[in-house]
Design a protein around this motif. Structure first.
Motif, PDB file in Angstrom:
ATOM      1  N   ALA A 163       0.840  -1.188   0.000  1.00 54.77           N
ATOM      2  CA  ALA A 163       0.000   0.000   0.000  1.00 54.77           C
ATOM      3  C   ALA A 163       0.880   1.244   0.000  1.00 54.77           C
ATOM      4  CB  ALA A 163      -0.902  -0.004   1.223  1.00 54.77           C
ATOM      5  N   THR A 164       0.345   2.307  -0.556  1.00 52.66           N
ATOM      6  CA  THR A 164       1.100   3.555  -0.597  1.00 52.66           C
ATOM      7  C   THR A 164       0.830   4.429   0.604  1.00 52.66           C
ATOM      8  OG1 THR A 164      -0.655   4.574  -1.902  1.00 52.66           O
ATOM      9  CG2 THR A 164       1.153   3.547  -3.098  1.00 52.66           C
ATOM     10  N   ALA A 165      -0.224   4.137   1.338  1.00 51.79           N
ATOM     11  CA  ALA A 165      -0.536   4.947   2.519  1.00 51.79           C
ATOM     12  C   ALA A 165      -1.406   4.150   3.443  1.00 51.79           C
ATOM     13  CB  ALA A 165      -1.240   6.240   2.110  1.00 51.79           C
ATOM     14  N   ALA A 166      -1.316   4.468   4.707  1.00 53.15           N
ATOM     15  CA  ALA A 166      -2.135   3.802   5.703  1.00 53.15           C
ATOM     16  C   ALA A 166      -3.407   4.586   5.895  1.00 53.15           C
ATOM     17  CB  ALA A 166      -1.380   3.688   7.029  1.00 53.15           C
ATOM     18  N   GLY A 167      -4.436   3.886   6.390  1.00 49.02           N
ATOM     19  CA  GLY A 167      -5.702   4.528   6.669  1.00 49.02           C
ATOM     20  C   GLY A 167      -5.601   5.369   7.929  1.00 49.02           C
ATOM     21  N   THR A 168      -5.316   6.655   7.761  1.00 46.93           N
ATOM     22  CA  THR A 168      -5.213   7.556   8.907  1.00 46.93           C
ATOM     23  C   THR A 168      -5.819   8.884   8.547  1.00 46.93           C
ATOM     24  OG1 THR A 168      -3.711   8.746  10.342  1.00 46.93           O
ATOM     25  CG2 THR A 168      -2.858   8.190   8.178  1.00 46.93           C
ATOM     26  N   THR A 169      -6.423   9.504   9.512  1.00 46.87           N
ATOM     27  CA  THR A 169      -7.059  10.785   9.281  1.00 46.87           C
ATOM     28  C   THR A 169      -6.105  11.936   9.494  1.00 46.87           C
ATOM     29  OG1 THR A 169      -7.784  10.769  11.573  1.00 46.87           O
ATOM     30  CG2 THR A 169      -9.319   9.934   9.927  1.00 46.87           C
ATOM     31  N   ALA A 170      -4.871  11.629   9.860  1.00 51.41           N
ATOM     32  CA  ALA A 170      -3.909  12.695  10.130  1.00 51.41           C
ATOM     33  C   ALA A 170      -3.527  13.408   8.834  1.00 51.41           C
ATOM     34  CB  ALA A 170      -2.655  12.127  10.783  1.00 51.41           C
ATOM     35  N   PRO A 171      -3.552  14.752   8.809  1.00 51.30           N
ATOM     36  CA  PRO A 171      -3.100  15.468   7.623  1.00 51.30           C
ATOM     37  C   PRO A 171      -1.634  15.198   7.358  1.00 51.30           C
ATOM     38  CG  PRO A 171      -4.316  16.913   9.130  1.00 51.30           C
ATOM     39  CD  PRO A 171      -4.066  15.623   9.851  1.00 51.30           C
ATOM     40  N   ALA A 172      -1.263  15.192   6.087  1.00 52.74           N
ATOM     41  CA  ALA A 172       0.131  14.925   5.738  1.00 52.74           C
ATOM     42  C   ALA A 172       1.024  16.039   6.225  1.00 52.74           C
ATOM     43  CB  ALA A 172       0.256  14.782   4.217  1.00 52.74           C
ATOM     44  N   ALA A 173       2.185  15.664   6.705  1.00 51.62           N
ATOM     45  CA  ALA A 173       3.157  16.646   7.172  1.00 51.62           C
ATOM     46  C   ALA A 173       4.000  17.091   5.981  1.00 51.62           C
ATOM     47  CB  ALA A 173       4.044  16.039   8.252  1.00 51.62           C
ATOM     48  N   ALA A 174       3.722  18.271   5.500  1.00 56.09           N
ATOM     49  CA  ALA A 174       4.441  18.753   4.329  1.00 56.09           C
ATOM     50  C   ALA A 174       5.719  19.444   4.767  1.00 56.09           C
ATOM     51  CB  ALA A 174       3.559  19.731   3.547  1.00 56.09           C
ATOM     52  N   PRO A 540       3.371   6.286   5.699  1.00 53.08           N
ATOM     53  CA  PRO A 540       3.840   5.611   6.913  1.00 53.08           C
ATOM     54  C   PRO A 540       4.684   4.384   6.611  1.00 53.08           C
ATOM     55  CG  PRO A 540       1.537   5.082   6.527  1.00 53.08           C
ATOM     56  CD  PRO A 540       1.932   6.053   5.456  1.00 53.08           C
ATOM     57  N   TRP A 541       5.761   4.221   7.371  1.00 52.60           N
ATOM     58  CA  TRP A 541       6.661   3.071   7.259  1.00 52.60           C
ATOM     59  C   TRP A 541       6.826   2.462   8.639  1.00 52.60           C
ATOM     60  CZ3 TRP A 541       9.475   1.592   2.714  1.00 52.60           C
ATOM     61  CH2 TRP A 541       9.212   2.388   1.600  1.00 52.60           C
ATOM     62  N   VAL A 542       7.079   1.164   8.681  1.00 51.53           N
ATOM     63  CA  VAL A 542       7.200   0.472   9.958  1.00 51.53           C
ATOM     64  C   VAL A 542       8.454  -0.399   9.959  1.00 51.53           C
ATOM     65  CG1 VAL A 542       5.723  -1.430   9.133  1.00 51.53           C
ATOM     66  CG2 VAL A 542       6.043  -1.086  11.608  1.00 51.53           C
ATOM     67  N   LEU A 544      10.126  -3.489  12.453  1.00 51.08           N
ATOM     68  CA  LEU A 544       9.898  -4.388  13.574  1.00 51.08           C
ATOM     69  C   LEU A 544      11.210  -5.032  14.008  1.00 51.08           C
ATOM     70  CD1 LEU A 544       6.645  -6.227  12.385  1.00 51.08           C
ATOM     71  CD2 LEU A 544       6.836  -4.163  13.781  1.00 51.08           C
ATOM     72  N   ASN A 545      11.456  -5.008  15.308  1.00 50.40           N
ATOM     73  CA  ASN A 545      12.603  -5.699  15.909  1.00 50.40           C
ATOM     74  C   ASN A 545      13.930  -5.353  15.230  1.00 50.40           C
ATOM     75  OD1 ASN A 545      10.869  -7.210  17.708  1.00 50.40           O
ATOM     76  ND2 ASN A 545      10.294  -8.441  15.923  1.00 50.40           N
ATOM     77  N   GLY A 546      14.084  -4.107  14.850  1.00 50.71           N
ATOM     78  CA  GLY A 546      15.337  -3.663  14.259  1.00 50.71           C
ATOM     79  C   GLY A 546      15.574  -4.130  12.844  1.00 50.71           C
ATOM     80  N   GLY A 547      14.555  -4.651  12.156  1.00 45.97           N
ATOM     81  CA  GLY A 547      14.702  -5.139  10.785  1.00 45.97           C
ATOM     82  C   GLY A 547      14.643  -4.021   9.763  1.00 45.97           C
ATOM     83  N   ASP A 548      14.236  -4.381   8.550  1.00 44.94           N
ATOM     84  CA  ASP A 548      14.129  -3.401   7.480  1.00 44.94           C
ATOM     85  C   ASP A 548      12.838  -2.607   7.619  1.00 44.94           C
ATOM     86  OD1 ASP A 548      16.515  -3.952   6.052  1.00 44.94           O
ATOM     87  OD2 ASP A 548      15.587  -5.750   5.200  1.00 44.94           O
ATOM     88  N   TRP A 549      12.838  -1.420   7.025  1.00 45.84           N
ATOM     89  CA  TRP A 549      11.633  -0.607   6.940  1.00 45.84           C
ATOM     90  C   TRP A 549      10.756  -1.115   5.792  1.00 45.84           C
ATOM     91  CZ3 TRP A 549      10.405   2.949  10.535  1.00 45.84           C
ATOM     92  CH2 TRP A 549      11.422   3.435  11.360  1.00 45.84           C
ATOM     93  N   VAL A 550       9.473  -1.216   6.049  1.00 42.90           N
ATOM     94  CA  VAL A 550       8.527  -1.627   5.008  1.00 42.90           C
ATOM     95  C   VAL A 550       7.333  -0.683   5.045  1.00 42.90           C
ATOM     96  CG1 VAL A 550       9.204  -4.050   5.096  1.00 42.90           C
ATOM     97  CG2 VAL A 550       7.314  -3.260   6.514  1.00 42.90           C
ATOM     98  N   PRO A 551       6.662  -0.481   3.918  1.00 43.92           N
ATOM     99  CA  PRO A 551       5.464   0.367   3.922  1.00 43.92           C
ATOM    100  C   PRO A 551       4.404  -0.197   4.868  1.00 43.92           C
ATOM    101  CG  PRO A 551       6.187  -0.106   1.675  1.00 43.92           C
ATOM    102  CD  PRO A 551       6.957  -1.021   2.566  1.00 43.92           C
ATOM    103  N   TYR A 552       3.782   0.672   5.631  1.00 50.06           N
ATOM    104  CA  TYR A 552       2.709   0.217   6.510  1.00 50.06           C
ATOM    105  C   TYR A 552       1.515  -0.191   5.648  1.00 50.06           C
ATOM    106  CZ  TYR A 552      -0.040  -0.149  10.747  1.00 50.06           C
ATOM    107  OH  TYR A 552      -0.794  -0.642  11.792  1.00 50.06           O
ATOM    108  N   PRO A 553       1.054  -1.447   5.737  1.00 44.92           N
ATOM    109  CA  PRO A 553      -0.007  -1.924   4.836  1.00 44.92           C
ATOM    110  C   PRO A 553      -1.342  -1.264   5.122  1.00 44.92           C
ATOM    111  CG  PRO A 553       0.431  -3.557   6.525  1.00 44.92           C
ATOM    112  CD  PRO A 553       1.479  -2.494   6.693  1.00 44.92           C
ATOM    113  N   GLN A 554      -2.043  -0.953   4.063  1.00 46.24           N
ATOM    114  CA  GLN A 554      -3.352  -0.320   4.194  1.00 46.24           C
ATOM    115  C   GLN A 554      -4.425  -1.379   4.376  1.00 46.24           C
ATOM    116  OE1 GLN A 554      -4.261   2.305   1.001  1.00 46.24           O
ATOM    117  NE2 GLN A 554      -6.149   3.062   1.931  1.00 46.24           N
TER     118      GLN A 554
END
Length: 554
Positions: A163-174, A540-542, A544-554
């Motif tokens: 996914a390119t973005a997570a389901g969040t209502t937060a406005p994007a930080a430009a 958003p990116w996540v 886990l446990n010091g691993g690689d960054w991955v896109p936060y799934p929508q």
């Protein structure tokens, strides 16, 4: 003596090939979950496991041993490929889980059962049994596995269609800035630039720059108050399990409470999804955001909000609507948050709910009335009040089933709204700040089921923060002033400092623009012990446990 040729030996060895058998279904299930976005698939590890299963073994005994050995490996790899909490997280939370009531544990277990998915797996199982009579499913499994490894050979493990973005209502930080000549993130304003391509190495570099930048930030408190300063009270209400997503899920966005505030932060990040760390971060609001591991280490004296207030003549008070024993919350507030005063008397308070560990949660109206009757209203003082009625697993006395969240939220909002009205009728001057710890995760997502908060997702850490000034000569009129810039605890500390002299309470005209403009901004970075979530280039990116960054799934 008969000598076997190399070709005959190879033929004999090849005849020992049995194929993975039922393990084909195992991989088909994974492919299905990956396609739906429910896995953090590790291609190379799965390919190695498949090769291990395919390796020809002549000995029937060794083959059976391999099948038994493969079971725990397959289970562990499957768990590793999901977003479920890892062993580190489970062990760190084990003592707290042991304190849950049996009914609450059963409730949590049932949430992991998705009956639609169970039905889909059954259909897939029958289809696999049917087709495997005529088709070599192993060929398709191997080809799919090889293709996935080739597809992601240059990057970290990601879902098949990330996914390119997570389901969040937060406005994007430009954040608009240019990179330095070396390519490392530069800082213009409050937030490090995010111009480097979004990959694991660059996001890690940016996070390190973020923490280095935050370590230098602090709210400067004055050495003393001016002689003409006016006394007032600071009341910080810290609510467990309340985020914008929870308010939207329950249809309470139009509740009168939200229009009762003078200032409303619409893009506030709580930076964590657990109570203890959230309270510590709030109580250390006078310094920039630190990494999770530093929360349980002493901070600089200038970081402790309540200690800064106490030095200026605002004595501390500590109030809870629960006993604070679960997870050592009370101890963390007192020792790591700097509110080193005894808990306010809770004797004879009426009980509203029972917590997930069956401890009492006292009626918040009664607790607030005790505060009004105990803490002087015509003197400077600062009170930290933590509320627990919205926590997952809370239930009414005599009923072990978790009470309806909307019912509890409606009651709490009504109580807080009535309390603000009551304060307005009193002769008190109070700066009331409502700051939730984190959300309740009512919706859940592809990473976590409803109620699970091991990963501080944007929907959990995007919380409503409201500020109300009681007793002003010139009170604010109309709708709340909305702060839409990316904010966190440093903005609260700055707002307190701007109000320290109390002159806004007696001013004929309050300059609300001067009070609320230019508050410190903080990039959306959230962290628990084993998970970090950042917003990088508005996505958003996540990790886990010091691993690689991955896109936060929508």
């Amino acid at each position: 003596m008969t000598n076997k040729t190399p070709s005959s030996s190879f033929s004999s060895y090849w005849q020992a090939w049995r194929g993975p058998g039922a393990w084909n279904f195992y991989f088909l299930v994974k492919f299905g979950l990956l396609w739906a976005g429910y896995l953090n698939f590790h291609e190379l590890k799965n390919l190695a496991f498949l090769v291990f299963l395919l390796l020809p073994i002549k000995s029937d005994r060794l083959h059976r041993i391999r099948q038994w050995v493969a079971i725990p490996i397959g289970f562990g790899l499957f768990w590793h490929d999901t977003w479920l909490p890892g062993p580190e997280s489970i062990l760190s939370q084990g003592s707290q889980v042991a304190g849950f009531s049996t009914d609450y544990i059963l409730d949590l277990v049932t949430r992991f059962i998705n009956w639609d998915m169970v039905g889909a797996f059954f259909v897939l199982f029958v289809g696999w049994l049917f087709l495997s009579q005529w088709i070599r499913v192993t060929v398709f499994v191997v080809l799919a596995m090889v293709w996935l490894n080739v597809l992601n050979i240059a990057g970290p493990a990601i879902s098949l269609f990330p996914a390119t973005a997570a389901g969040t209502t937060a406005p994007a930080a430009a954040v608009r800035a240019s990179a330095s000549a070396s390519g490392s993130p530069v800082i213009i304003g409050d937030i490090p630039a995010q111009t480097a391509p979004a990959n694991s190495a660059n996001i890690s570099d940016w996070l390190n720059t973020f923490y280095s930048s935050e370590a230098k930030r602090k709210t400067p408190f004055p050495a003393s108050l001016p002689e003409d300063s006016q006394p007032f009270q600071v009341l910080i209400i810290n609510i467990c399990s309340l985020a914008w997503s929870d308010i939207e899920e329950t249809g309470l966005t139009a509740h009168p409470l939200w229009s009762h505030f003078d200032i409303l932060f619409k893009n506030f990040n709580s930076a964590t999804s657990y109570s203890g760390p959230a309270a510590i971060r709030l109580l250390r609001a006078s310094c920039g955001q630190s990494a999770h591991k530093n929360l349980y280490q002493p901070a600089g004296e200038q970081c402790y909000l309540f200690d800064n207030l106490a030095k200026l003549g605002f004595p501390m008070h500590l109030m809870l609507d629960h006993n604070g024993q679960f997870g050592g919350f009370l101890k963390e507030v007192q020792e790591n948050g700097g509110v080193s005063v005894p808990l306010m008397d809770q004797s004879k308070l009426p009980v509203n709910l029972l917590s997930f560990d069956n401890s009492p949660i006292y009626d918040d109206t009664a607790v607030l009335e005790r505060w009004m009757n105990t803490v002087p209203g015509n003197e400077r003082n600062a009170t930290f009040f933590n509320l627990l009625p919205l926590h997952d697993g809370n239930h009414f006395q005599g009923n072990s089933k978790t009470a309806d969240y909307k019912l509890r939220a409606q009651k709490l909002f009504d109580e807080l709204d009535a309390f603000l009205t009551q304060l307005e009728k009193s002769n008190r001057r109070v700066m009331v700040i409502v700051v939730p710890e984190h959300g309740a995760a009512l919706r859940g997502d592809k990473m976590q089921v409803s109620g699970l908060r091991d990963i501080p997702s944007p929907s959990i850490t995007h919380v409503p923060v409201g500020v109300k000034f009681i007793g002003m000569k010139d009170p604010h009129q109309g709708a709340p002033i909305e702060i839409n810039s990316p904010s966190s605890y440093l903005a609260i500390s700055e707002l307190v400092v701007r109000s320290l002299d109390g002159k806004n309470f007696v001013a004929d005209h309050v300059d609300w623009n001067a009070l609320t403009s230019g508050l410190p901004q903080t990039a959306p970075v959230s962290e628990n012990a084993n998970a970090v979530v950042v917003e990088y280039q508005n996505k958003p990116w996540v990790r886990l446990n010091g691993g690689d960054w991955v896109p936060y799934p929508q």
